[in-house]
Write an enzyme that holds these catalytic residues in place. Structure first.
Site, PDB file in Angstrom:
ATOM      1  N   ASP A  56      15.597  -2.323  -1.537  1.00  0.00           N
ATOM      2  CA  ASP A  56      15.606  -1.096  -0.734  1.00  0.00           C
ATOM      3  C   ASP A  56      17.029  -0.815  -0.271  1.00  0.00           C
ATOM      4  OD1 ASP A  56      12.757  -0.069   0.021  1.00  0.00           O
ATOM      5  OD2 ASP A  56      12.587  -2.255   0.139  1.00  0.00           O
ATOM      6  N   HIS A  96      12.854   6.430   4.143  1.00  0.00           N
ATOM      7  CA  HIS A  96      11.781   6.267   5.126  1.00  0.00           C
ATOM      8  C   HIS A  96      12.132   5.146   6.097  1.00  0.00           C
ATOM      9  CE1 HIS A  96      11.083   3.339   1.935  1.00  0.00           C
ATOM     10  NE2 HIS A  96      10.358   2.611   2.773  1.00  0.00           N
ATOM     11  N   ASP A 104       5.483  -5.078   6.537  1.00  0.00           N
ATOM     12  CA  ASP A 104       6.798  -4.773   7.125  1.00  0.00           C
ATOM     13  C   ASP A 104       7.129  -5.816   8.200  1.00  0.00           C
ATOM     14  OD1 ASP A 104       7.029  -2.577   5.543  1.00  0.00           O
ATOM     15  OD2 ASP A 104       6.679  -1.094   7.104  1.00  0.00           O
ATOM     16  N   GLU A 189       6.742   5.989  -0.908  1.00  0.00           N
ATOM     17  CA  GLU A 189       5.755   6.486  -1.871  1.00  0.00           C
ATOM     18  C   GLU A 189       5.581   7.999  -1.762  1.00  0.00           C
ATOM     19  OE1 GLU A 189       3.066   2.411  -1.943  1.00  0.00           O
ATOM     20  OE2 GLU A 189       2.647   3.922  -0.407  1.00  0.00           O
ATOM     21  N   LYS A 298       7.351   6.202  -6.849  1.00  0.00           N
ATOM     22  CA  LYS A 298       6.235   5.295  -6.581  1.00  0.00           C
ATOM     23  C   LYS A 298       5.028   6.061  -6.059  1.00  0.00           C
ATOM     24  CE  LYS A 298       5.356   1.136  -3.882  1.00  0.00           C
ATOM     25  NZ  LYS A 298       5.998   0.200  -2.966  1.00  0.00           N
ATOM     26  N   HIS A 303      -7.102   2.494  -3.323  1.00  0.00           N
ATOM     27  CA  HIS A 303      -8.282   2.053  -4.081  1.00  0.00           C
ATOM     28  C   HIS A 303      -9.556   2.082  -3.261  1.00  0.00           C
ATOM     29  CE1 HIS A 303      -7.919  -1.731  -1.849  1.00  0.00           C
ATOM     30  NE2 HIS A 303      -6.612  -1.569  -2.008  1.00  0.00           N
ATOM     31  N   THR A 345       1.008   0.699  -7.844  1.00  0.00           N
ATOM     32  CA  THR A 345       0.828  -0.557  -7.135  1.00  0.00           C
ATOM     33  C   THR A 345      -0.605  -1.092  -7.283  1.00  0.00           C
ATOM     34  OG1 THR A 345       0.926  -1.554  -4.932  1.00  0.00           O
ATOM     35  CG2 THR A 345       0.668   0.811  -5.011  1.00  0.00           C
ATOM     36  N   GLU A 383       3.676  -2.853  -9.425  1.00  0.00           N
ATOM     37  CA  GLU A 383       3.895  -4.012  -8.549  1.00  0.00           C
ATOM     38  C   GLU A 383       2.566  -4.429  -7.932  1.00  0.00           C
ATOM     39  OE1 GLU A 383       5.795  -1.732  -4.718  1.00  0.00           O
ATOM     40  OE2 GLU A 383       6.957  -1.700  -6.563  1.00  0.00           O
ATOM     41  N   ASN A 384       2.546  -5.612  -7.340  1.00  0.00           N
ATOM     42  CA  ASN A 384       1.369  -6.043  -6.590  1.00  0.00           C
ATOM     43  C   ASN A 384       1.429  -5.438  -5.192  1.00  0.00           C
ATOM     44  OD1 ASN A 384       3.635  -7.969  -6.722  1.00  0.00           O
ATOM     45  ND2 ASN A 384       2.544  -9.146  -5.188  1.00  0.00           N
ATOM     46  N   ALA A 385       0.258  -5.164  -4.609  1.00  0.00           N
ATOM     47  CA  ALA A 385       0.220  -4.528  -3.284  1.00  0.00           C
ATOM     48  C   ALA A 385       0.328  -5.562  -2.178  1.00  0.00           C
ATOM     49  CB  ALA A 385      -1.070  -3.734  -3.130  1.00  0.00           C
ATOM     50  N   LEU A 386      -0.274  -6.735  -2.395  1.00  0.00           N
ATOM     51  CA  LEU A 386      -0.276  -7.798  -1.389  1.00  0.00           C
ATOM     52  C   LEU A 386       0.324  -9.055  -1.995  1.00  0.00           C
ATOM     53  CD1 LEU A 386      -3.946  -7.219  -0.140  1.00  0.00           C
ATOM     54  CD2 LEU A 386      -1.848  -6.346   0.915  1.00  0.00           C
ATOM     55  N   ARG A 423       6.884 -10.624  -2.990  1.00  0.00           N
ATOM     56  CA  ARG A 423       8.292 -10.401  -2.774  1.00  0.00           C
ATOM     57  C   ARG A 423       8.950 -11.747  -2.652  1.00  0.00           C
ATOM     58  NH1 ARG A 423      10.580  -6.260   0.109  1.00  0.00           N
ATOM     59  NH2 ARG A 423       8.571  -5.320   0.561  1.00  0.00           N
TER      60      ARG A 423
END
Length: 498
Positions: A56, A96, A104, A189, A298, A303, A345, A383-386, A423
């Site tokens: 970022d 953002h 975060d 996003e 992004k 879901h 994601t 990417e993975n969300a979690l 991450r």
């Protein structure tokens, strides 16, 4: 040791990037711990064979001192370190706030001098029906209004990207920076901040529409009058963040969302978002045209409530996606105009990961979104969300990366352009976790050694071209016609535990 490749299998290679910690350059604009980062990156490169990193690049840090007062020093040092280690860079233009979303761990607000405008004019922020403001990102209602020391947000984002290009030109020309992901909303996003945890939203709540600032309000009234319906107004029956869809007048069976007025509003709301993306990516396209770099945007993986007839959570976020209307192909059509990549994601999730009441269908959603992007002729990354450290998540990502498996005779029919792992942390390096992660990267690489030459696996980056046509309302309507998804295998042929 020389790398060992099977040329045909190499065409199945999907590069793996790792997302750097959110505060790798801290809020004081200091790259605080280069030694630890270098140690981590060396291990990831030498032992796991990763291809690069995503980072970022925070607007709130770089332009914090005042309008057009950019300070790239810390990021330059960071990028030079990454490039020296032979890793590629995906740079996110992060317009953002960091803070207030899932995962975060640090807070980096948007620049103070921008927020000061909001003290006298809070309508520069996205606003829900009760008047609660969301300070993560400026409302697209002010995109072209010169409220910020004479500049409009689109101009500020454009100036920022121009300054990035000037300061990072050497790294861009050397091919170290391969992707520019343009932040287009909260969490970077392309969406409205429909489900802010900072305002009490809890999964799997329906979320709320975010268009009640005075600027978007008056734009809607103008649009409704133009359509011959001056009496139409923004929804007042769509409930609150954690309501159930069936409890609301808007989302219930045969609710407002299927009425003429509801359809008009949802089309307006989602089109505003798509044109917002189109305009800012258009600026990025002008700035980076001619350089060998990919542009990306992004899209959020919403879901939950996917299996509810109203898709309420997607609708409040600006994705007008229903059984008889495609909400994602219009975004892919917009990106195709700018030769952009769609970054999606929740690739690690399975339908069984959430409780039945969430009506969640991440597998179907991923299949749908990726298919629509491929049908529009653009590349897809994800990417993975979690946080993901286990076999199940990795195997699901591998399946989505090559939905029909590896082609032993060359390029597979369907293959994602790249995957970014969320991450980098100490947890990744815990013994069992790191062993499994190494296997995962190897399988993403189709059991081939790390390959530093993207051309060999069919990913040669060509100079960025400028659009040959502009996005129209007709384009969006055409792309919104329902069309099926490609078929997915039930499981990957490259399991980490295979």
């Amino acid at each position: 040791m020389a790398a060992n490749y099977n040329e045909k299998l190499l065409l199945n290679y999907v590069p793996v990037y790792v997302m750097l910690p959110l505060g790798v350059v801290n809020v004081e604009n200091v790259f605080a711990d280069p030694e630890t980062l270098e140690t981590h990156l060396k291990r990831l490169k030498e032992e796991a064979g990763i291809d690069g990193v995503m980072v970022d690049v925070w607007w709130g840090i770089i332009e914090s001192k005042g309008p057009k007062q950019y300070d790239w020093t810390a990021y330059k040092t960071l990028f030079q370190l990454i490039a020296r280690l032979g890793l590629k860079i995906q740079a996110i233009m992060s317009f953002h706030q960091c803070g207030g979303n899932v995962g975060d761990v640090v807070t980096i607000p948007i620049p103070k001098w921008v927020r000061e405008v909001g003290e006298s004019d809070p309508d520069i922020y996205y606003t829900n029906r009760r008047g609660t403001r969301d300070i993560e990102y400026l409302s697209l209602g002010v995109d072209n209004l010169p409220l910020f020391a004479g500049r409009a947000p689109v101009q500020m984002y454009s100036d920022y990207m121009s300054s990035f290009k000037e300061n990072m030109l050497e790294l861009l020309e050397a091919g170290a920076i391969v992707d520019i992901e343009v932040g287009l909303g909260p969490a970077g996003e392309l969406r409205y901040p429909a489900y802010p945890q900072s305002q009490g939203w809890v999964f799997p709540g329906i979320g709320e529409f975010q268009c009640y600032d005075k600027y978007l309000k008056s734009e809607f009234k103008e649009a409704a009058a133009k359509a011959g319906h001056p009496e139409w107004d923004l929804p007042d029956n769509a409930g609150e963040y954690n309501d159930k869809a069936e409890e609301t007048g808007f989302f219930k069976t045969n609710g407002t969302y299927v009425s003429e007025e509801g359809k008009f509003f949802l089309t307006w709301y989602s089109n505003k978002l798509i044109f917002h993306g189109d305009q800012i990516i258009g600026e990025a396209n002008k700035i980076f045209a001619g350089l060998k770099v990919n542009l990306a945007a992004k899209v959020s993986g919403i879901h939950w409530l996917y299996n509810h007839h109203s898709h309420a959570a997607e609708l409040t976020a600006g994705y007008y996606n229903l059984y008889e209307r495609d909400g994602y192909r219009p975004i892919a059509r917009m990106l195709s105009k700018h030769y952009g990549t769609l970054n999606f994601t929740c690739l690690e999730m399975k339908d069984t990961d959430n409780t039945a009441e969430a009506l969640s269908a991440p597998q179907e959603l991923v299949q749908m979104v990726l298919s629509k992007a491929w049908k529009e002729g653009i590349e897809v990354a994800g990417e993975n969300a979690l946080e993901t450290y286990g076999t199940k998540g990795y195997n699901q990502i591998l399946l989505n990366a090559r939905p029909n498996g590896v082609n032993h005779n060359g390029k597979p029919k369907l293959r994602m352009y790249g995957f970014t792992y969320l991450r980098l942390s100490d947890t990744v390096f815990q013994e069992n976790n790191f062993e499994l992660f190494k296997k995962f990267v190897r399988k993403m690489h189709a059991d081939q050694d790390y390959c530093g030459d993207a051309e060999k696996y069919g990913h040669e980056i060509v100079p960025l071209k400028t659009p040959n046509s502009h996005l129209t309302v007709e384009d969006i309507a055409d792309a919104a016609q329902p069309s099926g998804a490609f078929k997915w295998d039930t499981e990957t042929d490259m399991k980490v535990d295979g």
